[in-house]
Design an enzyme around this catalytic site. Sequence first.
Site, PDB file in Angstrom:
ATOM      1  CG  ASP A   1       7.951 -60.863  32.698  1.00  0.00           C
ATOM      2  OD1 ASP A   1       7.677 -61.424  33.699  1.00  0.00           O
ATOM      3  OD2 ASP A   1       8.835 -60.142  32.618  1.00  0.00           O
TER       4      ASP A   1
ATOM      5  CG  ASP B   1       7.578 -59.672  37.876  1.00  0.00           C
ATOM      6  OD1 ASP B   1       8.493 -60.440  38.532  1.00  0.00           O
ATOM      7  OD2 ASP B   1       7.360 -59.658  36.777  1.00  0.00           O
TER       8      ASP B   1
END
Length: 149
Positions: free
Chosen positions: A110, A127
């Site tokens: 991330d 995402d």
Amino acid sequence: MKNILLFIIPLSLVFGIDQAIKWFFVINNFNYDGNIISLVLVYNKGVAFSMFAFLEEWLKYIQVALLVAIFIYFWKNIVSFKSYIIPAGIIFGAGISNVLDRFIHGGVVDYIFWHYKFEFAIFNFADIMINVGVACIIIYTLLKKNTKT
């Protein structure tokens, strides 16, 4: 054949773009601190908001099983699947990319951190694409219902 391509092309594009961005962050250990969004490399051991991190090594196998189960469901209900083939490809490309991260990096890579006015979870391109795919399915479903009435 056309339906397979409508699934494979978005899957491949999302997977390829997401992995390229993630490898850029991993190889360069890239960080940028902005006023609204910061770009910071983080390895998420859980799922959204780091939930289920306690599952540790099992989480990646559970996610693989979930992706396989959803794919089998779509395969057996091909008529339903055809209506959502492009968003499904987007979602699967993103999901496969995030699961691959767990096998290679030990957690999902991330890097986008929204912190303007409130702090949000750190997330990645995959995402975002999962949310885009789900939104498309919802919109398609609503439009389909409106045309029937």
